[in-house]
Motif scaffolding. Sequence first.
Motif, PDB file in Angstrom:
ATOM      1  N   ASP A  38     -36.930  19.971 -10.521  1.00  0.00           N
ATOM      2  CA  ASP A  38     -38.300  20.485 -10.558  1.00  0.00           C
ATOM      3  C   ASP A  38     -38.450  21.505  -9.441  1.00  0.00           C
ATOM      4  O   ASP A  38     -38.308  21.176  -8.262  1.00  0.00           O
ATOM      5  CB  ASP A  38     -39.280  19.324 -10.367  1.00  0.00           C
ATOM      6  N   HIS A  39     -38.736  22.760  -9.807  1.00  0.00           N
ATOM      7  CA  HIS A  39     -38.919  23.826  -8.826  1.00  0.00           C
ATOM      8  C   HIS A  39     -40.390  24.153  -8.590  1.00  0.00           C
ATOM      9  O   HIS A  39     -40.711  25.105  -7.893  1.00  0.00           O
ATOM     10  CB  HIS A  39     -38.192  25.091  -9.279  1.00  0.00           C
ATOM     11  N   GLY A  65     -33.824  27.598  -3.106  1.00  0.00           N
ATOM     12  CA  GLY A  65     -34.114  29.029  -3.125  1.00  0.00           C
ATOM     13  C   GLY A  65     -35.027  29.417  -4.270  1.00  0.00           C
ATOM     14  O   GLY A  65     -35.956  30.213  -4.096  1.00  0.00           O
ATOM     15  N   ARG A  66     -34.781  28.855  -5.457  1.00  0.00           N
ATOM     16  CA  ARG A  66     -35.660  29.156  -6.590  1.00  0.00           C
ATOM     17  C   ARG A  66     -37.067  28.633  -6.344  1.00  0.00           C
ATOM     18  O   ARG A  66     -38.055  29.331  -6.622  1.00  0.00           O
ATOM     19  CB  ARG A  66     -35.105  28.558  -7.882  1.00  0.00           C
ATOM     20  N   ALA A  67     -37.174  27.424  -5.827  1.00  0.00           N
ATOM     21  CA  ALA A  67     -38.489  26.847  -5.566  1.00  0.00           C
ATOM     22  C   ALA A  67     -39.257  27.671  -4.536  1.00  0.00           C
ATOM     23  O   ALA A  67     -40.471  27.884  -4.666  1.00  0.00           O
ATOM     24  CB  ALA A  67     -38.342  25.405  -5.084  1.00  0.00           C
ATOM     25  N   GLU A  93     -33.570  33.795 -14.308  1.00  0.00           N
ATOM     26  CA  GLU A  93     -34.624  32.821 -14.541  1.00  0.00           C
ATOM     27  C   GLU A  93     -35.583  32.769 -13.345  1.00  0.00           C
ATOM     28  O   GLU A  93     -36.804  32.693 -13.514  1.00  0.00           O
ATOM     29  CB  GLU A  93     -34.025  31.443 -14.797  1.00  0.00           C
ATOM     30  N   THR A  94     -35.043  32.818 -12.134  1.00  0.00           N
ATOM     31  CA  THR A  94     -35.913  32.859 -10.959  1.00  0.00           C
ATOM     32  C   THR A  94     -36.770  34.120 -10.976  1.00  0.00           C
ATOM     33  O   THR A  94     -37.979  34.072 -10.693  1.00  0.00           O
ATOM     34  CB  THR A  94     -35.092  32.803  -9.669  1.00  0.00           C
ATOM     35  N   PRO A 260     -33.718  11.303  -4.073  1.00  0.00           N
ATOM     36  CA  PRO A 260     -33.614  12.641  -3.500  1.00  0.00           C
ATOM     37  C   PRO A 260     -34.917  13.407  -3.687  1.00  0.00           C
ATOM     38  O   PRO A 260     -35.730  13.084  -4.563  1.00  0.00           O
ATOM     39  CB  PRO A 260     -32.494  13.285  -4.329  1.00  0.00           C
ATOM     40  N   ALA A 261     -35.106  14.403  -2.866  1.00  0.00           N
ATOM     41  CA  ALA A 261     -36.219  15.330  -3.068  1.00  0.00           C
ATOM     42  C   ALA A 261     -35.926  16.230  -4.252  1.00  0.00           C
ATOM     43  O   ALA A 261     -34.769  16.478  -4.606  1.00  0.00           O
ATOM     44  CB  ALA A 261     -36.427  16.183  -1.824  1.00  0.00           C
ATOM     45  N   GLN A 262     -36.976  16.716  -4.855  1.00  0.00           N
ATOM     46  CA  GLN A 262     -36.869  17.826  -5.793  1.00  0.00           C
ATOM     47  C   GLN A 262     -37.085  19.131  -5.023  1.00  0.00           C
ATOM     48  O   GLN A 262     -37.800  19.156  -4.010  1.00  0.00           O
ATOM     49  CB  GLN A 262     -37.898  17.685  -6.908  1.00  0.00           C
ATOM     50  N   PRO A 263     -36.476  20.250  -5.476  1.00  0.00           N
ATOM     51  CA  PRO A 263     -36.659  21.506  -4.759  1.00  0.00           C
ATOM     52  C   PRO A 263     -38.132  21.859  -4.520  1.00  0.00           C
ATOM     53  O   PRO A 263     -38.481  22.421  -3.476  1.00  0.00           O
ATOM     54  CB  PRO A 263     -35.972  22.528  -5.671  1.00  0.00           C
TER      55      PRO A 263
END
Length: 295
Positions: A38-39, A65-67, A93-94, A260-263
């Motif tokens: 999830d960004h 980086g995308r997030a 996509e980013t 874990p964290a999501q971005p």
Amino acid sequence: MTRSEQPEDPNRLHPRPDFPQQDQEPPGRTGPMDPPPDHGEESYRGSGLLTDRKTVITGGDSGIGRAVALAFAREGADVLLTHLAEEEQEARETARLVEEAGRTAVTVPCDIRDEKQCRDLVERAVSDFGRIDVLVNNAAYQMSQPDGISAISTEQFDRVVRTNLYGMFWLSKFALPHIPAGGSIINTTSVQAYKPSPHLLDYAMTKGAIVTFTQGLAQMLASDGIRVNAVAPGPVWTPLIPATLPDTTEFGKQSPLGRPAQPAEMAPAYVFLASANASFITGEIMNATGGTPLP
């Protein structure tokens, strides 16, 4: 208070291990990941914190980086992002997400292990944007070696150090003449800087160096009105994980939040440090570790 307005339990906010075992060739791709990262595509809402800022993000094609690119754009910033040549599809996509937010996206293939490519990258950013308000040194490389230091080849060691340290050093050096007072540099370090995992020895070493670099450069540039800070993530679910770790099933389970964290959960830290809200904050490491205590 409606359900959507109620605070959400961070333990249950995103997927928890166990995850399916998954293996990818480096540098990894977002599409095959299960669960999908999830960004902030559906959740991040901007409020004009970075209006008309000109920003550069290394490793902006995926993961953190995308997030960060998405969040910066929704806060009003234009974004130049780097990617490796084989990550062009990810970078597109980013760029789409940035452009959907109504901002300019520039994608540049760049191997930051090469000094000339770093210099050319800064020149491209200045040519396109006129200045650099925020430089995010985020690109990194790791490779797990469970057999320890004896298994870390000189080739791997060189790739890790040149990606994680040389690139950050060169880009900061070349960008500084183009960063005005009020601008900032934000580096990505890691929980590994303080609690190194033996199988990531070389990677952890570089992340410790990033802490020192951040604190030293911040003192050097304070009188120029340029702030330098870093974010220290804990485990984050990005393509680097299935591409560089042998076991993905329990990734992030060791964090106090049990996942874990999501971005998307990292991006607000970068937005804050880039914004005027952090005007008196420099030389700091913002820890985003899911509860792992750090010094």
